[in-house]
Scaffold this motif. Structure first.
Motif, PDB file in Angstrom:
ATOM      1  N   PHE A 156       0.744  -1.279  -0.029  1.00 26.13           N
ATOM      2  CA  PHE A 156       0.099  -0.040   0.156  1.00 26.13           C
ATOM      3  C   PHE A 156       0.966   1.383   0.013  1.00 26.13           C
ATOM      4  CE2 PHE A 156      -3.145  -3.255   1.653  1.00 26.13           C
ATOM      5  CZ  PHE A 156      -3.995  -2.878   0.665  1.00 26.13           C
ATOM      6  N   GLU A 157       1.949   1.303   0.471  1.00 24.58           N
ATOM      7  CA  GLU A 157       3.071   2.449   0.578  1.00 24.58           C
ATOM      8  C   GLU A 157       3.368   2.963  -0.903  1.00 24.58           C
ATOM      9  OE1 GLU A 157       5.449   2.564   4.795  1.00 24.58           O
ATOM     10  OE2 GLU A 157       5.860   0.944   3.302  1.00 24.58           O
ATOM     11  N   ARG A 158       3.311   1.649  -1.818  1.00 24.71           N
ATOM     12  CA  ARG A 158       3.855   1.899  -3.191  1.00 24.71           C
ATOM     13  C   ARG A 158       2.660   2.269  -3.889  1.00 24.71           C
ATOM     14  NH1 ARG A 158       7.235  -0.793  -0.336  1.00 24.71           N
ATOM     15  NH2 ARG A 158       9.492  -0.873  -0.975  1.00 24.71           N
ATOM     16  N   MET A 159       1.379   1.823  -3.577  1.00 26.41           N
ATOM     17  CA  MET A 159       0.372   2.052  -4.185  1.00 26.41           C
ATOM     18  C   MET A 159      -0.262   3.575  -4.252  1.00 26.41           C
ATOM     19  SD  MET A 159      -3.108  -0.167  -4.560  1.00 26.41           S
ATOM     20  CE  MET A 159      -4.470   0.889  -3.485  1.00 26.41           C
ATOM     21  N   LEU A 160      -0.335   3.784  -2.916  1.00 24.93           N
ATOM     22  CA  LEU A 160      -0.861   5.336  -2.393  1.00 24.93           C
ATOM     23  C   LEU A 160       0.193   6.284  -2.456  1.00 24.93           C
ATOM     24  CD1 LEU A 160      -2.799   3.784   0.672  1.00 24.93           C
ATOM     25  CD2 LEU A 160      -3.711   4.106  -1.682  1.00 24.93           C
ATOM     26  N   ASP A 161      -0.232   7.730  -2.029  1.00 29.41           N
ATOM     27  CA  ASP A 161       0.711   8.688  -2.264  1.00 29.41           C
ATOM     28  C   ASP A 161       1.198   8.741  -0.733  1.00 29.41           C
ATOM     29  OD1 ASP A 161      -0.806  11.693  -0.990  1.00 29.41           O
ATOM     30  OD2 ASP A 161      -2.109   9.690  -1.103  1.00 29.41           O
ATOM     31  N   PRO A 162       2.085   9.735  -0.426  1.00 31.68           N
ATOM     32  CA  PRO A 162       2.556   9.827   0.744  1.00 31.68           C
ATOM     33  C   PRO A 162       1.506   9.935   2.241  1.00 31.68           C
ATOM     34  CG  PRO A 162       4.025  11.040  -0.713  1.00 31.68           C
ATOM     35  CD  PRO A 162       2.733  10.787  -1.445  1.00 31.68           C
ATOM     36  N   THR A 163       0.223  10.676   1.722  1.00 34.79           N
ATOM     37  CA  THR A 163      -0.540  10.613   2.841  1.00 34.79           C
ATOM     38  C   THR A 163      -1.107   9.366   3.452  1.00 34.79           C
ATOM     39  OG1 THR A 163      -2.534  10.712   1.455  1.00 34.79           O
ATOM     40  CG2 THR A 163      -1.458  12.792   1.955  1.00 34.79           C
ATOM     41  N   MET A 164      -0.845   8.124   2.373  1.00 36.32           N
ATOM     42  CA  MET A 164      -1.228   6.877   2.590  1.00 36.32           C
ATOM     43  C   MET A 164      -3.093   6.959   2.978  1.00 36.32           C
ATOM     44  SD  MET A 164       0.924   4.636   2.763  1.00 36.32           S
ATOM     45  CE  MET A 164       0.213   3.319   3.347  1.00 36.32           C
ATOM     46  N   CYS A 165      -3.701   7.751   2.175  1.00 38.13           N
ATOM     47  CA  CYS A 165      -5.017   7.939   2.063  1.00 38.13           C
ATOM     48  C   CYS A 165      -5.492   6.937   0.924  1.00 38.13           C
ATOM     49  CB  CYS A 165      -5.403   9.278   1.659  1.00 38.13           C
ATOM     50  SG  CYS A 165      -7.164   9.827   2.444  1.00 38.13           S
ATOM     51  N   TYR A 166      -6.416   6.058   1.518  1.00 39.13           N
ATOM     52  CA  TYR A 166      -7.043   4.775   0.466  1.00 39.13           C
ATOM     53  C   TYR A 166      -8.462   5.321   0.387  1.00 39.13           C
ATOM     54  CZ  TYR A 166      -7.132   0.172  -1.143  1.00 39.13           C
ATOM     55  OH  TYR A 166      -7.415  -1.164  -1.792  1.00 39.13           O
ATOM     56  N   SER A 167      -8.757   6.512  -0.156  1.00 40.36           N
ATOM     57  CA  SER A 167      -9.948   6.754  -0.692  1.00 40.36           C
ATOM     58  C   SER A 167      -9.789   7.752  -1.689  1.00 40.36           C
ATOM     59  CB  SER A 167     -10.789   7.393   0.520  1.00 40.36           C
ATOM     60  OG  SER A 167     -10.070   8.544   1.301  1.00 40.36           O
ATOM     61  N   CYS A 168     -11.090   8.111  -2.174  1.00 37.81           N
ATOM     62  CA  CYS A 168     -11.130   9.007  -3.332  1.00 37.81           C
ATOM     63  C   CYS A 168     -10.573  10.465  -3.018  1.00 37.81           C
ATOM     64  CB  CYS A 168     -12.781   9.475  -3.766  1.00 37.81           C
ATOM     65  SG  CYS A 168     -12.772  10.510  -5.284  1.00 37.81           S
ATOM     66  N   GLY A 169      -9.528  10.620  -3.961  1.00 36.83           N
ATOM     67  CA  GLY A 169      -8.847  12.261  -3.798  1.00 36.83           C
ATOM     68  C   GLY A 169      -9.912  13.251  -4.431  1.00 36.83           C
ATOM     69  N   TYR A 170      -9.627  14.514  -4.201  1.00 39.11           N
ATOM     70  CA  TYR A 170     -10.640  15.609  -4.761  1.00 39.11           C
ATOM     71  C   TYR A 170      -9.524  16.313  -5.586  1.00 39.11           C
ATOM     72  CZ  TYR A 170     -13.684  19.644  -4.326  1.00 39.11           C
ATOM     73  OH  TYR A 170     -14.706  20.431  -4.481  1.00 39.11           O
ATOM     74  N   TRP A 171      -9.693  16.283  -7.215  1.00 39.64           N
ATOM     75  CA  TRP A 171      -9.002  16.827  -8.133  1.00 39.64           C
ATOM     76  C   TRP A 171      -9.533  18.071  -8.621  1.00 39.64           C
ATOM     77  CZ3 TRP A 171      -4.746  13.957 -10.059  1.00 39.64           C
ATOM     78  CH2 TRP A 171      -4.784  12.824  -9.463  1.00 39.64           C
ATOM     79  N   LYS A 172     -10.204  18.888  -7.871  1.00 41.89           N
ATOM     80  CA  LYS A 172     -11.017  20.154  -8.383  1.00 41.89           C
ATOM     81  C   LYS A 172      -9.771  21.008  -8.850  1.00 41.89           C
ATOM     82  CE  LYS A 172     -13.634  24.130  -7.071  1.00 41.89           C
ATOM     83  NZ  LYS A 172     -14.413  24.724  -6.160  1.00 41.89           N
ATOM     84  N   ASP A 173      -8.745  21.227  -8.176  1.00 40.37           N
ATOM     85  CA  ASP A 173      -7.696  22.114  -8.492  1.00 40.37           C
ATOM     86  C   ASP A 173      -6.146  21.419  -8.414  1.00 40.37           C
ATOM     87  OD1 ASP A 173      -9.351  24.466  -8.856  1.00 40.37           O
ATOM     88  OD2 ASP A 173      -9.555  24.282  -6.555  1.00 40.37           O
ATOM     89  N   ALA A 174      -6.455  19.824  -8.287  1.00 41.33           N
ATOM     90  CA  ALA A 174      -5.309  19.063  -8.202  1.00 41.33           C
ATOM     91  C   ALA A 174      -4.632  18.606  -9.534  1.00 41.33           C
ATOM     92  CB  ALA A 174      -5.497  18.060  -7.154  1.00 41.33           C
ATOM     93  N   THR A 175      -3.209  18.490  -9.685  1.00 45.03           N
ATOM     94  CA  THR A 175      -2.686  17.968 -10.762  1.00 45.03           C
ATOM     95  C   THR A 175      -1.804  16.625 -10.476  1.00 45.03           C
ATOM     96  OG1 THR A 175      -0.782  19.082 -10.432  1.00 45.03           O
ATOM     97  CG2 THR A 175      -2.355  20.322 -11.948  1.00 45.03           C
ATOM     98  N   THR A 176      -1.745  16.288  -9.209  1.00 48.08           N
ATOM     99  CA  THR A 176      -1.087  15.053  -8.848  1.00 48.08           C
ATOM    100  C   THR A 176      -1.851  14.485  -7.765  1.00 48.08           C
ATOM    101  OG1 THR A 176       0.128  15.942  -6.829  1.00 48.08           O
ATOM    102  CG2 THR A 176       1.166  16.087  -9.361  1.00 48.08           C
TER     103      THR A 176
END
Length: 383
Positions: A128-148
């Motif tokens: 999971f550390e390799r699959m997820l981002d550094p927050t280790m958040c395993y749920s939907c991100g909010y891409w409204k103003d995000a690029t990564t």
């Protein structure tokens, strides 16, 4: 037969099972052994009969076994679901079996609550550390103003924090805290004290490590055993494991733990309909005993306990989140390949791809809902 022994797609057998399968695909844009990246390349002659007899379970297991390949399973799933194959993909026997189980058993009882933790979340923090981002958040991100992915996950966590109007010194409960992503962010940036609970030993261990030095307590505990009073409560990506028999108990528990002027944020995947069904492959290999709530399930369950203040749907963002996770799995699998089988790699690729296709087809939703106990005055949710 495994993916290691394949040379190329086989000549398709002229069988009744193959003809029925092709009829189901007609009009979807997905073909057998075609040239598009979403076409299915068949490597085993029994593929058709296996899928027709076992439905989505057979489709997923045969992919894990290397019986077929597809460069863009996400697009394949999107096209098949938009074509209406989602309902027809489940066999009558699997529907009957789940309805009998769900009718006579509480599949998400306290005694069974830890099954999904042991089967999925405890699979390995290194994965999971390799699959997820550094927050280790395993749920939907909010891409409204995000690029990564990292920007999207940080934005999602902070969106929840802002919706809860966190202030220094508040006591916050995180139901289903995962690896501590929200707890760490809220304690570090908003000065609150957080109690997080999870049913995964691996999650609890890493969450404690990540939150060391912060006013955060991580407990290995079921939500039904909680006591106390909290100014704010948050639950991100956990309600999918509660089950329809326990929805009222869940909201009753939250209401009993929430301060009179408190706020509760529920972040959950949602279903477009209220049938109590599950995908048998997902149920067997990814989230045992999980079930997705509909809007009706949620509104009925909270009635008499909490007042709904706001409801936001950003389910389309889950498509992009899942594809980012898939990209991470593909990019970093070589780092953990010695610890996991090829079948596990294909399991994760199939899981992430199919789910991305389901959100792209808008068969699934992602809701953030804010509740109060009837606080005085107007509530305006940030976006």
């Amino acid at each position: 037969m495994t993916s290691d022994t394949r040379i190329g797609p086989i000549a398709l057998p002229d069988t009744r099972a193959r003809r029925v399968f092709e009829q189901l695909l007609e009009g979807s844009g997905v073909t057998l052994n075609g040239d598009h990246p979403w076409d299915i390349q068949v490597f085993h002659p029994d593929f058709f009969s296996r899928v027709l007899h076992q439905g989505t379970l057979g489709l997923g297991e045969s992919y894990m076994d290397g019986w077929w390949e597809c460069s863009r399973i996400d697009e394949m799933a999107n096209r098949l679901l938009r074509h209406g194959l989602g309902e027809r993909a489940h066999t009558p026997s699997e529907r009957l079996m789940y309805r009998l189980q769900a009718g006579f058993l509480n599949l998400q009882s306290k005694a069974r609550a830890y099954i999904v933790g042991e089967a999925h979340y405890d699979l390995g923090n290194d994965l999971f550390e390799r699959m997820l981002d550094p927050t280790m958040c395993y749920s939907c991100g909010y891409w409204k103003d995000a690029t990564t992915l990292h920007e999207a996950q940080t934005a999602k966590i902070d969106l929840a924090a802002r919706k809860l109007a966190l202030e220094p010194g508040m006591r916050v409960l995180d139901i289903g805290c995962g690896w501590g992503s929200f707890a760490e962010h809220a304690a570090r940036h908003y000065g609150v004290e957080v109690t997080g609970i999870t049913i995964s030993k691996e999650q609890a261990a890493l969450a404690r490590e990540r939150c060391e030095g912060l006013p955060v307590e991580i407990l290995l505990q079921d939500y039904r055993d909680l006591t106390g009073c909290y100014d704010r409560i948050v639950s991100i990506g956990m309600f999918e494991h509660v089950g329809h028999r326990n929805y009222r108990t869940y909201f009753n528990t939250v209401e009993s733990l929430l301060a009179s002027d408190g706020l509760f944020l529920l972040h959950t995947i949602g279903s477009n309909n209220s049938d109590i069904t599950v995908d048998p492959w997902i149920n067997k290999y990814i989230f045992p005993n999980g079930v997705l709530p509909s809007a009706m399930h949620i509104t009925r369950a909270c009635e008499g306990y909490l007042l709904m203040e706001d409801w936001q749907n950003f389910g389309a963002d889950y498509d992009r989140t899942l594809m980012a996770w898939l990209g991470n799995v593909d990019a970093h699998w070589h780092e953990i390949a010695d610890h996991y089988s090829e079948r596990t790699r294909r399991m994760f690729r199939y899981y992430l791809s199919v789910c991305a296709g389901a959100f792209r087809a808008r068969n699934l939703q992602l809701w953030q809902i804010v509740y109060s106990r009837g606080r005085t005055g107007r509530y305006d949710a940030p976006r």
